[in-house]
Write a protein that holds these residues in place. Structure first.
Motif, PDB file in Angstrom:
ATOM      1  N   ASN A  18       0.663  -1.186  -0.043  1.00  0.00           N
ATOM      2  CA  ASN A  18       0.072   0.041   0.007  1.00  0.00           C
ATOM      3  C   ASN A  18       0.885   1.152  -0.206  1.00  0.00           C
ATOM      4  N   SER A  25      -9.291   3.305  -1.762  1.00  0.00           N
ATOM      5  CA  SER A  25      -9.258   2.297  -0.749  1.00  0.00           C
ATOM      6  C   SER A  25      -8.176   1.549  -0.737  1.00  0.00           C
ATOM      7  N   LYS A  27      -5.634  -1.749  -0.451  1.00  0.00           N
ATOM      8  CA  LYS A  27      -5.792  -2.993  -0.947  1.00  0.00           C
ATOM      9  C   LYS A  27      -5.465  -4.151   0.411  1.00  0.00           C
TER      10      LYS A  27
END
Length: 237
Positions: A18, A25, A27
């Protein structure tokens, strides 16, 4: 090169964690792990990047804005050893939403410097140690320790070759020039010239010692090569 040594680059449409993602959003592990497992299974390493970290952007504004590192260059350890001095630049996106990658082989194939030989005479000059230290201590990016070491060695080889060319390529002319200067200074020596004479003598003696070591090293090298050629000729007969 071994056919198993290869480079793979482009849009992989996935991040490895990330930290390669901004906004949107996060992962979850089940989304990331298959890509990471594939990289590991293929024995690939990330070659890094120069420029922008994030290679893709959805070009939206406000809360819908997302950018990620989806494009990368991966290579096997063998490929990195063959091409240790490589740079992956993230270029500007002119029309697409992905930024293109440019892989540059800065010094080509590593066999370029197989002809490099360290001159024993360089040990007399403390400056050679500084040349090596300067290149060796600089950070080198790379996914594999062996490739990093190879790249550092090649940097040292190039630096020493350039240093030797600039300082000692005309060593014979320098010896001749210093000898003439010393003869003139000693011939017309006056009070207070002792220090200048001492400095010239020290520099001249160092150059003569270096030249002697250089010729001894080359003589041993030629003798060794001659022995191999004689042995090969004898075996053929």
């Amino acid at each position: 090169m071994n056919p198993r040594d290869w480079l793979c680059l482009g849009d992989f449409n996935e991040v490895v964690d990330n930290t390669e993602k901004v906004d949107g959003s996060l992962k979850i592990a089940s989304q990331i792990l298959p890509f990471r497992s594939a990289i590991e299974a293929c024995s690939l390493g990330d070659l890094g990047y120069k420029g922008s970290k994030y290679t893709w952007c959805n070009d939206r504004e406000g809360v819908g804005f997302i950018k990620e590192r989806l494009d990368r260059a991966l290579a096997t350890e063998g490929w990195c050893v063959q091409y240790p001095d490589v740079e992956v630049e993230v270029m500007s996106a002119r029309s697409l939403d992905h930024k293109p990658l440019c892989v540059r082989l800065l010094q080509g194939h590593s066999h370029t410097h197989r002809g490099f030989k360290f001159e024993a005479s360089w040990n007399i000059d403390d400056e050679s140690s500084e040349v090596i230290k300067d290149k060796w201590e600089k950070d080198v990016a790379g996914p594999y320790p062996l490739a990093i070491t190879q790249r550092k060695l090649e940097r040292c080889a190039r630096a020493l070759t350039a240093w030797n060319w600039a300082k000692y390529e005309d060593i014979g002319k320098r010896i001749s020039s210093l000898t003439q200067k010393l003869e003139i200074l000693q011939r017309d020596q006056q009070e207070g010239d002792e220090e200048g004479i001492r400095i010239l003598q020290e520099e001249l003696n160092n150059l003569l010692e270096m030249e002697e070591i250089r010729w001894r090293q080359r003589a041993k090298r030629n003798c060794f090569q001659g022995g191999i050629e004689t042995r090969n000729s004898y075996m053929r007969e």
